[in-house]
Scaffold this active site. Structure first.
Site, PDB file in Angstrom:
ATOM      1  N   ARG A 128      36.198  37.807  54.709  1.00  0.00           N
ATOM      2  CA  ARG A 128      35.906  38.066  53.284  1.00  0.00           C
ATOM      3  C   ARG A 128      35.977  36.844  52.198  1.00  0.00           C
ATOM      4  O   ARG A 128      35.542  35.872  51.652  1.00  0.00           O
ATOM      5  CB  ARG A 128      35.198  39.513  52.038  1.00  0.00           C
ATOM      6  CG  ARG A 128      35.072  40.336  52.689  1.00  0.00           C
ATOM      7  CD  ARG A 128      34.986  41.228  52.088  1.00  0.00           C
ATOM      8  NE  ARG A 128      34.407  40.797  50.227  1.00  0.00           N
ATOM      9  CZ  ARG A 128      34.019  42.115  49.321  1.00  0.00           C
ATOM     10  NH1 ARG A 128      34.730  43.602  49.464  1.00  0.00           N
ATOM     11  NH2 ARG A 128      34.295  41.945  48.571  1.00  0.00           N
TER      12      ARG A 128
ATOM     13  N   ASP B 184      46.374  40.226  43.326  1.00  0.00           N
ATOM     14  CA  ASP B 184      45.654  39.629  44.071  1.00  0.00           C
ATOM     15  C   ASP B 184      46.710  38.898  45.008  1.00  0.00           C
ATOM     16  O   ASP B 184      46.915  38.420  46.439  1.00  0.00           O
ATOM     17  CB  ASP B 184      44.507  38.747  44.005  1.00  0.00           C
ATOM     18  CG  ASP B 184      43.055  39.020  43.376  1.00  0.00           C
ATOM     19  OD1 ASP B 184      42.720  40.579  43.401  1.00  0.00           O
ATOM     20  OD2 ASP B 184      41.938  38.388  42.914  1.00  0.00           O
TER      21      ASP B 184
ATOM     22  N   ARG C 245      36.400  50.237  38.795  1.00  0.00           N
ATOM     23  CA  ARG C 245      36.048  48.630  39.126  1.00  0.00           C
ATOM     24  C   ARG C 245      34.663  49.318  37.978  1.00  0.00           C
ATOM     25  O   ARG C 245      33.349  48.420  38.343  1.00  0.00           O
ATOM     26  CB  ARG C 245      36.060  48.058  39.629  1.00  0.00           C
ATOM     27  CG  ARG C 245      37.137  47.597  40.655  1.00  0.00           C
ATOM     28  CD  ARG C 245      37.079  47.090  41.343  1.00  0.00           C
ATOM     29  NE  ARG C 245      37.095  45.408  40.939  1.00  0.00           N
ATOM     30  CZ  ARG C 245      37.179  44.470  41.618  1.00  0.00           C
ATOM     31  NH1 ARG C 245      37.233  44.863  43.537  1.00  0.00           N
ATOM     32  NH2 ARG C 245      37.241  42.693  42.045  1.00  0.00           N
TER      33      ARG C 245
ATOM     34  N   LYS D 191      37.666  30.962  46.650  1.00  0.00           N
ATOM     35  CA  LYS D 191      36.185  32.307  46.415  1.00  0.00           C
ATOM     36  C   LYS D 191      35.970  32.750  45.266  1.00  0.00           C
ATOM     37  O   LYS D 191      35.416  32.834  45.131  1.00  0.00           O
ATOM     38  CB  LYS D 191      37.535  33.540  47.775  1.00  0.00           C
ATOM     39  CG  LYS D 191      36.478  34.573  47.136  1.00  0.00           C
ATOM     40  CD  LYS D 191      36.807  35.812  48.410  1.00  0.00           C
ATOM     41  CE  LYS D 191      37.906  36.903  47.264  1.00  0.00           C
ATOM     42  NZ  LYS D 191      37.333  37.807  46.874  1.00  0.00           N
ATOM     43  N   ASN D 192      37.173  33.264  44.589  1.00  0.00           N
ATOM     44  CA  ASN D 192      37.264  33.574  43.554  1.00  0.00           C
ATOM     45  C   ASN D 192      36.507  32.530  42.822  1.00  0.00           C
ATOM     46  O   ASN D 192      35.692  33.142  41.569  1.00  0.00           O
ATOM     47  CB  ASN D 192      38.294  34.407  42.716  1.00  0.00           C
ATOM     48  CG  ASN D 192      38.330  36.069  43.331  1.00  0.00           C
ATOM     49  OD1 ASN D 192      37.546  35.960  44.550  1.00  0.00           O
ATOM     50  ND2 ASN D 192      39.791  36.464  42.434  1.00  0.00           N
TER      51      ASN D 192
ATOM     52  N   CYS E 246      34.722  50.959  44.559  1.00  0.00           N
ATOM     53  CA  CYS E 246      35.132  50.141  45.417  1.00  0.00           C
ATOM     54  C   CYS E 246      36.973  50.449  45.958  1.00  0.00           C
ATOM     55  O   CYS E 246      37.551  51.336  45.676  1.00  0.00           O
ATOM     56  CB  CYS E 246      34.944  48.911  45.710  1.00  0.00           C
ATOM     57  SG  CYS E 246      36.589  47.941  44.832  1.00  0.00           S
TER      58      CYS E 246
HETATM   59  C1  UD1 Z   1      37.817  39.785  39.150  1.00  0.00           C
HETATM   60  C2  UD1 Z   1      38.567  39.178  40.615  1.00  0.00           C
HETATM   61  C3  UD1 Z   1      39.629  39.864  41.711  1.00  0.00           C
HETATM   62  C4  UD1 Z   1      40.698  40.123  40.604  1.00  0.00           C
HETATM   63  C5  UD1 Z   1      40.542  40.610  39.369  1.00  0.00           C
HETATM   64  C6  UD1 Z   1      41.746  40.354  38.495  1.00  0.00           C
HETATM   65  C7  UD1 Z   1      36.062  37.888  41.354  1.00  0.00           C
HETATM   66  C8  UD1 Z   1      35.020  37.314  41.676  1.00  0.00           C
HETATM   67  N1  UD1 Z   1      37.353  38.858  41.536  1.00  0.00           N
HETATM   68  O1  UD1 Z   1      37.842  40.873  39.922  1.00  0.00           O
HETATM   69  O2  UD1 Z   1      39.804  39.389  42.693  1.00  0.00           O
HETATM   70  O3  UD1 Z   1      41.594  41.123  41.670  1.00  0.00           O
HETATM   71  O4  UD1 Z   1      39.435  39.470  38.631  1.00  0.00           O
HETATM   72  O5  UD1 Z   1      42.515  39.387  38.779  1.00  0.00           O
HETATM   73  O6  UD1 Z   1      36.778  36.538  41.144  1.00  0.00           O
HETATM   74  N2  UD1 Z   1      37.212  46.433  33.669  1.00  0.00           N
HETATM   75  C9  UD1 Z   1      36.964  47.962  33.232  1.00  0.00           C
HETATM   76  N3  UD1 Z   1      34.938  46.760  32.554  1.00  0.00           N
HETATM   77  C10 UD1 Z   1      34.868  46.566  32.686  1.00  0.00           C
HETATM   78  C11 UD1 Z   1      34.747  44.978  33.598  1.00  0.00           C
HETATM   79  C12 UD1 Z   1      36.473  45.551  33.625  1.00  0.00           C
HETATM   80  O7  UD1 Z   1      37.380  48.538  32.916  1.00  0.00           O
HETATM   81  O8  UD1 Z   1      33.335  45.826  32.725  1.00  0.00           O
HETATM   82  C13 UD1 Z   1      38.560  46.511  34.298  1.00  0.00           C
HETATM   83  C14 UD1 Z   1      38.582  47.009  35.798  1.00  0.00           C
HETATM   84  O9  UD1 Z   1      38.604  47.563  36.059  1.00  0.00           O
HETATM   85  C15 UD1 Z   1      40.512  46.486  36.111  1.00  0.00           C
HETATM   86  C16 UD1 Z   1      40.616  45.605  34.488  1.00  0.00           C
HETATM   87  O10 UD1 Z   1      39.292  45.584  33.748  1.00  0.00           O
HETATM   88  O11 UD1 Z   1      41.113  47.548  36.012  1.00  0.00           O
HETATM   89  C17 UD1 Z   1      40.506  44.333  35.086  1.00  0.00           C
HETATM   90  O12 UD1 Z   1      39.201  43.694  35.927  1.00  0.00           O
HETATM   91  P1  UD1 Z   1      38.234  42.247  35.718  1.00  0.00           P
HETATM   92  O13 UD1 Z   1      39.672  41.512  35.423  1.00  0.00           O
HETATM   93  O14 UD1 Z   1      36.657  42.360  35.247  1.00  0.00           O
HETATM   94  O15 UD1 Z   1      38.191  41.802  37.327  1.00  0.00           O
HETATM   95  P2  UD1 Z   1      36.384  41.621  38.533  1.00  0.00           P
HETATM   96  O16 UD1 Z   1      36.403  40.517  37.541  1.00  0.00           O
HETATM   97  O17 UD1 Z   1      36.264  42.218  38.894  1.00  0.00           O
END
Ligand code: UD1
Length: 421
Positions: free
Chosen positions: A402, A310, A124, A23-24, A119
């Site tokens: 999902r 995850d 996030r 999915k991701n 969320c």
């Molecule tokens: C992706 C995955 C999700 C997984 C996560 C961590 C997808 C669609 N989703 O989510 O399933 O749980 O990686 O492996 O691929 N953060 C910030 N600022 C930002 C971006 C992130 O502070 O601009 C923080 C987030 O709140 C979190 C951490 O960084 O605490 C990691 O998040 P991130 O790796 O970005 O997760 P996603 O890409 O949202």
């Protein structure tokens, strides 16, 4: 929409379960189709509501989308008349919608994307996405709940160091940089297999990328991309989930299409708690060592190659029936213990203190009515229900659609008593 799952627990599973495409990975690859007029065909695309939501978003941006469920093929083609408004009604359903921002800015020099908002598993934010795209030359303002981005002429390559690893920010920045002028150097990037899959696909499209899977990626911008076909990598989180399904029910099952190489840290933890995993050419076999009980352990969620956040909820379901006391520290998301009160309703003994959960193993879980709160939390309740004595009813299971393709069919084919109603 059937919103509940019923499970009659304590049935042994046997048979084989096929692992779907990730999915991701799909959600990251699909926005890449916005980068050019050339068609992108993805194979091994799972039939999931998150994929449907991304299809809806891409259609709203002018992409012609055709998904053939039977052979799991997705055809995407975006003409030059592409639009650039990602509407709140779609974005609010799925945070991964933010991944259209980089491609839209790179190709059209403008984008207007609804802020994804909070969320269930934490705040996030998207500050890292914006920081990196700004470094490439985009300018942003936040207006009426939308992030509005503009680029003067063309994005320009530069050096960007991320303060910490973010999967989404890495993907968005890579997709923007592939069309930027000159060279982009990205430091402290995410190394997840889904990022490697994105780079593999972009390279097939004609992008020049080096270093994927390492913490430093170098990208040389190109002017045009070509028509491409790419097969989506297997879903390592689904694989880990079904490994736990076999382990928690003390069954002997086979998983096909999975690859333990993408889950090393998780595999070493499940081995430590007493699960034997044999990888053969055709399948992966899961069973408990001498059918003995599960041992306790300590887990820390980390970016790849660490233990994946995850799989944290699923591992907690398993440890809730372990011998002794385990500890799980959730380092990635600040509010990812929503499954805990529900597992407690099923008889688990878990205490939360900040980002730590202490799990004192119990002999048996007991079936109960419980509520799903997010994708991985829902599946942890399914796993608990499979081993619990009696009947479990899980409400609000749309979350599971999902990210788990035909989970009821896959478990039923192995002898689980589980149905949707
Ligand atoms: C992706 C995955 C999700 C997984 C996560 C961590 C997808 C669609 N989703 O989510 O399933 O749980 O990686 O492996 O691929 N953060 C910030 N600022 C930002 C971006 C992130 O502070 O601009 C923080 C987030 O709140 C979190 C951490 O960084 O605490 C990691 O998040 P991130 O790796 O970005 O997760 P996603 O890409 O949202």
């Amino acid at each position: 929409m059937k919103e509940k799952i019923f499970i009659e627990g304590r049935k042994k599973l046997s048979g084989a379960i096929p692992i779907s495409g990730a999915k991701n990975s799909c959600l990251t690859l699909m926005p890449a189709s916005l980068l050019s007029e050339s068609a992108l065909t993805l194979n091994n695309v799972p039939n999931l509501t998150d994929v449907e939501t991304m299809n809806t978003l891409l259609r709203s941006l002018g992409c012609v989308v055709h998904y053939q469920k039977a052979d799991k093929t997705l055809n995407l083609k975006t003409s030059d008349e592409c639009l650039f408004l990602a509407d709140y009604d779609i974005v609010k359903k799925m945070r991964a919608s933010i991944l259209v921002l980089g491609p839209l800015l790179a190709r059209h020099g403008q984008a207007m994307v609804a802020l994804p908002g909070g969320c269930a598993i934490g705040a996030r934010p998207i500050n890292l996405h914006l920081m990196a795209l700004e470094a490439l030359g985009a300018r942003f303002s936040i207006e009426n709940g939308y992030v509005k981005g503009k680029v003067g002429s063309r994005l320009k390559g530069c050096k960007i160091e991320f303060p910490f690893q973010s999967v989404g920010a890495t993907a968005n920045t890579i997709m923007a940089a592939v069309l930027a002028k000159g060279t982009t150097e990205l430091l402290n990037v995410a190394r997840e297999p889904e990022i490697i899959d994105l780079c593999k696909c972009l390279k097939a499209m004609g992008c020049k990328i080096e270093g994927e899977g390492k913490s430093r990626i170098i990208i040389q911008g190109v002017d045009n991309l070509k028509t491409t076909r790419h097969s989506v990598v297997m879903d390592r989180i689904e694989l880990g989930t079904f490994i736990i399904a076999g382990a928690i029910t003390n069954s002997d099952i086979k998983l096909t299409g999975g690859n333990t190489a993408l889950l090393e840290n998780f595999i070493s933890k499940v081995s430590e708690v007493g699960i034997e995993i044999h990888q053969t050419k055709d399948y992966l076999q899961v069973k408990r060592e001498n059918s003995s009980s599960i041992k306790c352990t300590n887990i820390l969620t980390e970016p790849f190659p660490g233990f994946p956040t995850d799989l944290q909820a699923q591992m907690m379901a398993l440890l809730s029936i372990a011998d002794g006391v385990s500890k799980i520290e959730e380092q990635i998301f600040e509010n990812r213990f929503m499954h805990v009160p529900e597992l407690i309703r099923m008889g688990a003994n878990i205490e939360i203190s900040g980002r730590e959960a202490i799990i004192s193993g119990v002999d048996r879980l007991k079936g109960a009515p419980v509520k799903a709160t997010d994708l991985r939390a829902s599946v942890s309740l399914v796993l608990a229900g499979l081993v619990a004595e009696g009947q479990t009813e899980i409400d609000k299971v749309h979350h599971i659609d999902r990210g788990y393709e035909d989970i009821i069919g896959k478990l039923t084919s192995c002898g689980a008593v589980i149905r949707r109603y």
